[in-house]
Scaffold this motif. Sequence first.
Motif, short mmCIF file in Angstrom:
data_model
loop_
_atom_site.label_atom_id
_atom_site.label_comp_id
_atom_site.label_asym_id
_atom_site.label_seq_id
_atom_site.Cartn_x
_atom_site.Cartn_y
_atom_site.Cartn_z
N ARG A 41 38.59 48.70 42.88
CA ARG A 41 37.82 49.18 44.04
C ARG A 41 37.36 48.02 44.91
O ARG A 41 37.34 48.11 46.14
CB ARG A 41 36.63 50.01 43.55
N SER A 42 36.96 46.93 44.26
CA SER A 42 36.55 45.75 45.01
C SER A 42 37.73 45.16 45.79
O SER A 42 37.59 44.75 46.95
CB SER A 42 35.97 44.70 44.05
N LEU A 43 38.91 45.14 45.18
CA LEU A 43 40.10 44.66 45.87
C LEU A 43 40.42 45.55 47.06
O LEU A 43 40.76 45.05 48.16
CB LEU A 43 41.29 44.62 44.90
N GLU A 44 40.32 46.85 46.90
CA GLU A 44 40.57 47.77 48.01
C GLU A 44 39.60 47.51 49.16
O GLU A 44 40.00 47.49 50.33
CB GLU A 44 40.44 49.22 47.52
N ASP A 45 38.35 47.27 48.84
CA ASP A 45 37.34 47.02 49.86
C ASP A 45 37.62 45.72 50.63
O ASP A 45 37.66 45.70 51.87
CB ASP A 45 35.96 46.97 49.21
N TRP A 46 37.84 44.64 49.89
CA TRP A 46 38.06 43.34 50.54
C TRP A 46 39.38 43.32 51.31
O TRP A 46 39.45 42.77 52.42
CB TRP A 46 38.02 42.22 49.52
N TYR A 47 40.42 43.93 50.77
CA TYR A 47 41.70 43.98 51.46
C TYR A 47 41.57 44.79 52.75
O TYR A 47 42.13 44.41 53.79
CB TYR A 47 42.75 44.61 50.54
N GLY A 48 40.80 45.88 52.72
CA GLY A 48 40.58 46.68 53.91
C GLY A 48 39.86 45.90 55.00
O GLY A 48 40.22 45.96 56.18
N ARG A 49 38.84 45.13 54.61
CA ARG A 49 38.10 44.32 55.60
C ARG A 49 39.00 43.26 56.22
O ARG A 49 38.99 43.04 57.44
CB ARG A 49 36.92 43.62 54.91
#
Length: 286
Positions: free
Chosen positions: A204-212
């Motif tokens: 979930r953290s990877l999804e968040d940072w990749y999205g930003r």
Amino acid sequence: MTPRDASDDSRWSDLERPPLNAPALRRALVRDGGLYREVEVVQRTGSTNTDLVALAVKGVAEEGAVLVAEEQTSARGRLDRQWTAPARSGLFFSVLLKPAQVPVERWGWLPLLTGVAVATGLSRAAGVDTALKWPNDLLVTVGGEERKAGGILAERAGDDGVVMGVGINVTLKEEELPVPRAGSLALAGAVSTDRDPLLRAVLRSLEDWYGRWRAAAGDPAASGLQETYAAGCATLGRVVRAELPGDRSIVGEAVAVDGDGRLVIATAEGVQEPVGAGDIVHLRPA
């Protein structure tokens, strides 16, 4: 009752290291509009990165495909360095990313982005203070000593994809460590070593940072990635020796990570030399 098959028996052979719950992981991570399209858990493979790169090149894996292995027999780190770990003792997984909106020259930030995501996710879910050693190591503190508990490997997958591989030691005991400098979340005093919530938190953290980062067209400053990486990077502020190909080395203080993700080393001669991850053989304390 239907008897379990032999493979199921082996999965439960160590009750302190239960298998991952693949259906629950898929329910938690795969959603409409989200990054993740599929989460597959295999009992054993040589390398999740090798497997996922091959699937991507064949065109049978989409962006957001996640491949997790309970055990890897040919796991590789940067520069093809080998490492092993007992089955179900850690998190060993790869994710396929296709950042079409981001200029290729900024893709070098993906390993650093993944490091930030892993450290952030583990800090929340395991309650362990983590730090990043440039360019691709995750550090924890065991008995007052910094030790490597994880690593990140990026590999190109065709013209439009990058596979990010992550290995994290979760429950390794002192006698199981591959080298004395290694560590694990358990040895660092993690409040939880349940791999299911740990993996969910990291992804979930990877999804968040990749999205930003993707929304900012890969700009590390605008996405907040450059500042966050620098804040969590244990390498900065230390005197290091960067060993380069051809027996060349640079000694000096690591003072910054520049806009291209390179480590900037200030030498005694007053020169600031940027070093890229692809150019370095070893980075050691000087």
